[in-house]
Design a protein around this motif. Structure first.
Motif, PDB file in Angstrom:
ATOM      1  N   GLU A 108      27.451 -31.784  21.758  1.00 43.45           N
ATOM      2  CA  GLU A 108      26.668 -31.357  22.705  1.00 43.45           C
ATOM      3  C   GLU A 108      27.441 -31.663  24.175  1.00 43.45           C
ATOM      4  O   GLU A 108      28.431 -32.858  24.469  1.00 43.45           O
ATOM      5  CB  GLU A 108      25.772 -32.191  23.644  1.00 43.45           C
TER       6      GLU A 108
ATOM      7  N   ILE B 295      28.600 -32.447  27.411  1.00 41.52           N
ATOM      8  CA  ILE B 295      27.857 -33.368  28.573  1.00 41.52           C
ATOM      9  C   ILE B 295      28.017 -33.365  29.769  1.00 41.52           C
ATOM     10  O   ILE B 295      27.783 -34.394  31.006  1.00 41.52           O
ATOM     11  CB  ILE B 295      27.785 -34.556  28.171  1.00 41.52           C
TER      12      ILE B 295
ATOM     13  N   ALA C 264      26.093 -31.730  32.782  1.00 39.21           N
ATOM     14  CA  ALA C 264      24.090 -32.120  32.508  1.00 39.21           C
ATOM     15  C   ALA C 264      23.904 -32.676  33.653  1.00 39.21           C
ATOM     16  O   ALA C 264      24.360 -33.835  34.030  1.00 39.21           O
ATOM     17  CB  ALA C 264      24.501 -33.525  31.267  1.00 39.21           C
TER      18      ALA C 264
ATOM     19  N   ARG D  75      18.998 -34.289  31.636  1.00 35.05           N
ATOM     20  CA  ARG D  75      19.502 -34.849  30.413  1.00 35.05           C
ATOM     21  C   ARG D  75      20.070 -35.896  30.363  1.00 35.05           C
ATOM     22  O   ARG D  75      20.450 -36.804  29.355  1.00 35.05           O
ATOM     23  CB  ARG D  75      20.004 -33.626  30.259  1.00 35.05           C
ATOM     24  N   ARG D  76      20.963 -36.588  31.383  1.00 32.15           N
ATOM     25  CA  ARG D  76      21.563 -37.482  31.529  1.00 32.15           C
ATOM     26  C   ARG D  76      21.044 -39.226  30.832  1.00 32.15           C
ATOM     27  O   ARG D  76      21.503 -39.637  30.449  1.00 32.15           O
ATOM     28  CB  ARG D  76      22.495 -38.288  32.236  1.00 32.15           C
TER      29      ARG D  76
ATOM     30  N   GLN E 254      17.663 -38.929  29.574  1.00 30.45           N
ATOM     31  CA  GLN E 254      17.608 -38.993  27.622  1.00 30.45           C
ATOM     32  C   GLN E 254      19.008 -39.225  26.758  1.00 30.45           C
ATOM     33  O   GLN E 254      18.851 -39.758  26.192  1.00 30.45           O
ATOM     34  CB  GLN E 254      17.948 -37.332  27.698  1.00 30.45           C
TER      35      GLN E 254
END
Length: 283
Positions: A82, A84, A87, A91-92, A94
């Protein structure tokens, strides 16, 4: 092996390609300073990539870019397939399940007002793990870093620097990540404690299969810890390859200078080596 060859891997957990980071100087018209100049490397599952360079080389900025703590000007950072590098914050949060960090200073990386148990439980509770399960996991984490169960009820000030760094490592392991960025994790410790913490990190890797991006200025530490090594100088990776080759028969003059600057027991020889290294590092 060239840096480009070392960076090509089809099974990488972390892939960094052409990473550029720059910061604005002071003042409205000050030019940007390019800290990273197109850096590329991989970290494979279960391995340690040692990232070594002197202060100001850009090595810590690489770790901070991977963690999303500094903006990336160009290039890509891919983690577990993915992208990132851009991101968003949600999302970070997660991603922190799989991507963690151990910072340099064990005295400032822990909240002095929280007990060790609360410090270790915090990331677990923040990711929806129940209080009962979190308490059980805290005991497991303390055992993994060889601290007694009653440490959970104590405050950071009651522990030595090495013990605090063990707590920081336990906190990084709380969510069972796949990769931990170790940013100079032993440079603030005395020599005996340093070896103990390094042995602990190796033991954890053997037991869990975790991968490390190990950032340091010390070539002897990176030789001890790493499967592969990337040497960074002024924002560029100048040499990369397996740890034994890079640390015993370095090809780049900067890597050779880092080796000369490493401490040896003979004081006159140490002085001569550092004078030689100083001229190379300044060039």
């Amino acid at each position: 092996m060239t840096a480009t060859e070392a960076a090509t891997s089809t099974d990488a957990l972390l892939q960094v390609r052409g990473l550029r980071v720059s910061f604005r100087g002071k003042g409205r018209r000050a030019p940007r300073t390019e800290v990273l100049k197109g850096v590329s490397f991989d970290v494979r599952p279960g391995e340690t990539l040692g990232l070594v360079g002197e202060s100001g080389s850009g090595k810590t900025t690489i770790g901070r870019a991977v963690l999303g703590l500094v903006p990336v000007r160009s290039g890509t950072i891919t983690f577990a397939g993915e992208r990132i590098e851009q991101a968003p914050a949600a999302r970070r949060r997660q991603l922190s399940r799989d991507l963690q960090v151990v910072f340099q200073d064990p005295y400032t990386s822990l909240n002095p007002s929280l007990t060790i148990g609360d410090t270790l439980a915090e990331p677990l509770l923040g990711h929806g793990i129940g209080a009962k399960e979190a308490r059980g996991r805290v005991g497991e984490l303390l055992a993994r870093v060889h601290l007694p169960a009653d440490a959970a009820a104590r405050l950071p000030r009651e522990f030595s620097g090495g013990q605090r760094q063990r707590v920081a490592i336990a906190r990084a392991l709380a969510l069972r990540p796949r990769l931990v960025i170790c940013d100079e994790p032993v440079s603030a410790l005395d020599l005996t404690t340093r070896r103990t913490v390094l042995d602990l990190l190796l033991e954890i890797q053997e037991q869990t299969g975790i991968a490390y991006l190990f950032v340091t200025h010390d070539l002897s530490v990176v030789r001890f810890m790493s499967h592969r090594v990337a040497v960074i100088h002024h924002g560029d990776i100048v040499e990369a390859g397996d740890a034994h080759t890079v640390t015993t028969t370095p090809q780049h003059e900067y890597t050779r200078a880092l080796m000369l600057s490493a401490p040896v027991a003979d004081v006159p020889e140490q002085r001569r080596r550092r004078q030689t290294a100083h001229g190379t590092l300044d060039s």
